[in-house]
Design an enzyme around this catalytic site. Structure first.
Site, PDB file in Angstrom:
ATOM      1  N   HIS A 135      37.967 -24.231  36.926  1.00  0.00           N
ATOM      2  CA  HIS A 135      38.015 -22.874  36.348  1.00  0.00           C
ATOM      3  C   HIS A 135      37.140 -22.766  35.098  1.00  0.00           C
ATOM      4  O   HIS A 135      37.428 -21.962  34.210  1.00  0.00           O
ATOM      5  CB  HIS A 135      39.446 -22.455  35.980  1.00  0.00           C
ATOM      6  CG  HIS A 135      40.456 -22.740  37.039  1.00  0.00           C
ATOM      7  ND1 HIS A 135      40.779 -21.861  38.042  1.00  0.00           N
ATOM      8  CD2 HIS A 135      41.194 -23.863  37.288  1.00  0.00           C
ATOM      9  CE1 HIS A 135      41.691 -22.408  38.834  1.00  0.00           C
ATOM     10  NE2 HIS A 135      41.950 -23.627  38.415  1.00  0.00           N
ATOM     11  N   SER A 195      10.653 -16.439  23.763  1.00  0.00           N
ATOM     12  CA  SER A 195      10.865 -14.996  23.730  1.00  0.00           C
ATOM     13  C   SER A 195       9.724 -14.365  22.948  1.00  0.00           C
ATOM     14  O   SER A 195       9.212 -14.955  22.000  1.00  0.00           O
ATOM     15  CB  SER A 195      12.199 -14.703  23.055  1.00  0.00           C
ATOM     16  OG  SER A 195      12.203 -13.397  22.520  1.00  0.00           O
ATOM     17  N   LYS A 246      14.070 -18.790  20.265  1.00  0.00           N
ATOM     18  CA  LYS A 246      14.521 -18.925  21.650  1.00  0.00           C
ATOM     19  C   LYS A 246      13.753 -19.933  22.480  1.00  0.00           C
ATOM     20  O   LYS A 246      12.538 -20.039  22.383  1.00  0.00           O
ATOM     21  CB  LYS A 246      14.395 -17.565  22.344  1.00  0.00           C
ATOM     22  CG  LYS A 246      15.422 -16.590  21.872  1.00  0.00           C
ATOM     23  CD  LYS A 246      16.716 -16.769  22.618  1.00  0.00           C
ATOM     24  CE  LYS A 246      17.099 -15.426  23.196  1.00  0.00           C
ATOM     25  NZ  LYS A 246      18.079 -15.567  24.219  1.00  0.00           N
ATOM     26  N   GLU A 248      17.050 -20.124  35.882  1.00  0.00           N
ATOM     27  CA  GLU A 248      17.499 -18.758  36.176  1.00  0.00           C
ATOM     28  C   GLU A 248      16.765 -18.190  37.386  1.00  0.00           C
ATOM     29  O   GLU A 248      17.357 -17.493  38.228  1.00  0.00           O
ATOM     30  CB  GLU A 248      17.297 -17.858  34.954  1.00  0.00           C
ATOM     31  CG  GLU A 248      18.259 -18.187  33.825  1.00  0.00           C
ATOM     32  CD  GLU A 248      17.961 -17.407  32.551  1.00  0.00           C
ATOM     33  OE1 GLU A 248      17.652 -16.207  32.624  1.00  0.00           O
ATOM     34  OE2 GLU A 248      18.023 -18.010  31.470  1.00  0.00           O
TER      35      GLU A 248
END
Ligand code: ARG
Length: 465
Positions: A156, A277, A283, A290
């Site tokens: 979980h 970024s 970043k 992704e």
């Protein structure tokens, strides 16, 4: 460019209808397979006395000339042709004259395209297998290096019990190994040659289908001509297996994204596989992971699309089947690129062992072991579960953890606790003691790793049944 089917027609095809019908824009990818199939076909026709040896030689020479010229970039595929089959045939006739018109004897584009697509898919199945094997070897190298690197195991997405990195990676080894088994399985089932099925009902020429099948490395010819020209099961199976590969890659990507987050910091993705970024200078984003996760949807889409295309088709060939190509090619290319990039990202990713161990210590991952300790002292498990539950609550209220409590505090909750509790709930013991087959304990893990190593070293792609 002349059409292959002019005779029966008096009117011109509408320009847009012609373009809508044409497939050359994407089936040009089957050029090599189309030539390979024609070479085998013509070789067989001459062996059967359907063509003379001189005719065969002239056609073979013409075909290999076309192949050489396209390979060398001296000849471009003419995209005004309807499909790759028309292009090759038209080129051949242009080069060797009327004898070229004999190439299509005893053949239809229906069995021709069925053959081309099988030859092409067969190649991509083997290629996918090779890429999966590469990925497995990177996973295994990490397992060997991180046999004792502790980290929390989750259920979980809540910390559950301590495990090792080797154990976590082992789960993915199993998944990608099954994917390889699927490749071998699909290959064996699809490796039969449809050539000779003709348009749908075979042909009156005395073709030797066994021979053409053998020439192209098939296990044999297919057994029903109607099915041969209209079967796309092998593609659906391959797309399904590719969808499963993507599902595995996507789950792994998701974990890497989590591990790479500022909150976790278990791993650092190499600069080569991260991006920045345009606005936030701090970043470093896990874009490759992704994108792999994102492209999974596209591969699932190809599978759904082909299943839907096939569902209402009467026997035998229908033009709908031309829709098998673009999405399948896209799915094959997508998985190819994802496997290469994902493997590269994994190979260069660094692990922050201290962060991982620290995280494993926090979050009461040793609670089960504390309960098991009490069981060892004769407390029934259900009671032990309750005692440790109260212990955890006591710790939560004080912002501490089980191993940091004094023996006095522990004994206030249960007088069964003794000095040896500290060793029993240490991270090392918690992992080491899990020695059932398939568990993270070092000794048993070593055994499994040795098996995986032997599998990677000895497993060769199973070609023939
Ligand atoms: N381009 C067609 C395909 O991809 C080739 C077979 C055409 N056959 C036909 N009878 N029109 O399916």
């Amino acid at each position: 460019m002349a059409q292959l089917w002019g005779g029966r027609f008096v009117g011109e095809t509408d320009k847009m209808a012609y373009e809508f019908n044409a497939s050359i824009g994407f089936d040009k990818r089957l050029f090599e397979e189309d030539i390979e199939g024609s070479i085998a076909h013509v070789t067989m026709l001459a062996r059967q006395g359907i063509l003379t040896e001189a005719e065969r030689d002239s056609i073979l020479q013409g075909l290999s000339g076309i192949r050489d010229d396209v390979r060398a970039g001296r000849l471009a595929v003419d995209e005004t042709c309807e499909d790759i089959h028309s292009f090759v045939e038209a080129c051949l006739i242009g080069r060797i004259g009327d004898v070229g018109k004999k190439l299509h004897t005893g053949r239809s584009r229906n069995d021709q395209v069925a053959l081309d697509m099988r030859l092409y898919t067969r190649k991509r199945v083997r290629q996918t297998d090779g890429l999966l094997k590469e990925l497995l070897s990177v996973i295994l190298a990490t397992m060997e290096e991180h046999l004792e690197t502790c980290m929390p195991g989750f259920t979980h997405l809540q910390k559950a019990q301590p495990i090792t990195l080797a154990h976590h990676y082992g789960a993915y080894f199993e998944m990608f190994r099954r994917d390889r088994q699927r490749m071998a399985d699909i290959y064996m089932r699809m490796n039969y040659c449809p050539l000779g099925a003709g348009a749908l009902a075979g042909t009156t020429y005395p073709l030797d289908r066994e021979y053409t099948a053998a020439l192209m490395g098939f296990a044999g010819p297919t057994r029903n001509s109607m099915d041969s020209v209209s079967d796309r099961d092998y593609l659906i199976e391959f797309l399904s297996a590719l969808a499963t590969v993507m599902m595995h890659l996507s789950r792994f990507s998701e974990e890497i994204i989590i591990w790479n987050s500022n909150e976790y910091q278990f791993v650092e993705i190499d600069d080569a596989y991260s991006t920045g970024s345009s606005i936030m200078p701090q970043k470093k984003n896990p874009d490759i992971a992704e994108l792999v996760r994102g492209k999974t949807g596209r591969v699932y889409g190809a599978l759904m699309s082909l299943l839907t295309t096939m569902k209402g088709l009467p026997l035998a060939y229908n033009k709908d089947m031309q829709e098998d190509k673009e999405l399948s090619f896209d799915a094959m290319d997508t998985v190819h690129d994802c496997l290469i990039l994902f493997t590269g990202m994994l190979r260069t990713m660094r692990f922050k062992k201290e962060r991982m161990a620290d995280s494993a210590m926090k979050g009461f991952t040793n609670a089960t072991d504390a309960a098991d300790y009490l069981v060892g002292k004769g407390v029934p498990f259900r009671d032990a579960h309750g005692i440790v539950g109260r212990l955890v609550l006591y710790c939560v209220e004080r912002g501490t953890s089980i191993e940091k409590l004094s023996l006095e505090e522990l004994r206030k909750i249960s007088d069964q606790f003794q000095e040896d509790i500290y060793d029993a709930v240490s991270l090392k013991t918690c992992v080491e003691k899990r020695l059932t087959l398939g568990a993270p304990g070092t000794e048993v893990m070593k055994q499994v790793i040795a098996e995986y190593r032997a599998y990677l070293e000895h497993d060769v792609f199973r070609k023939a049944p």
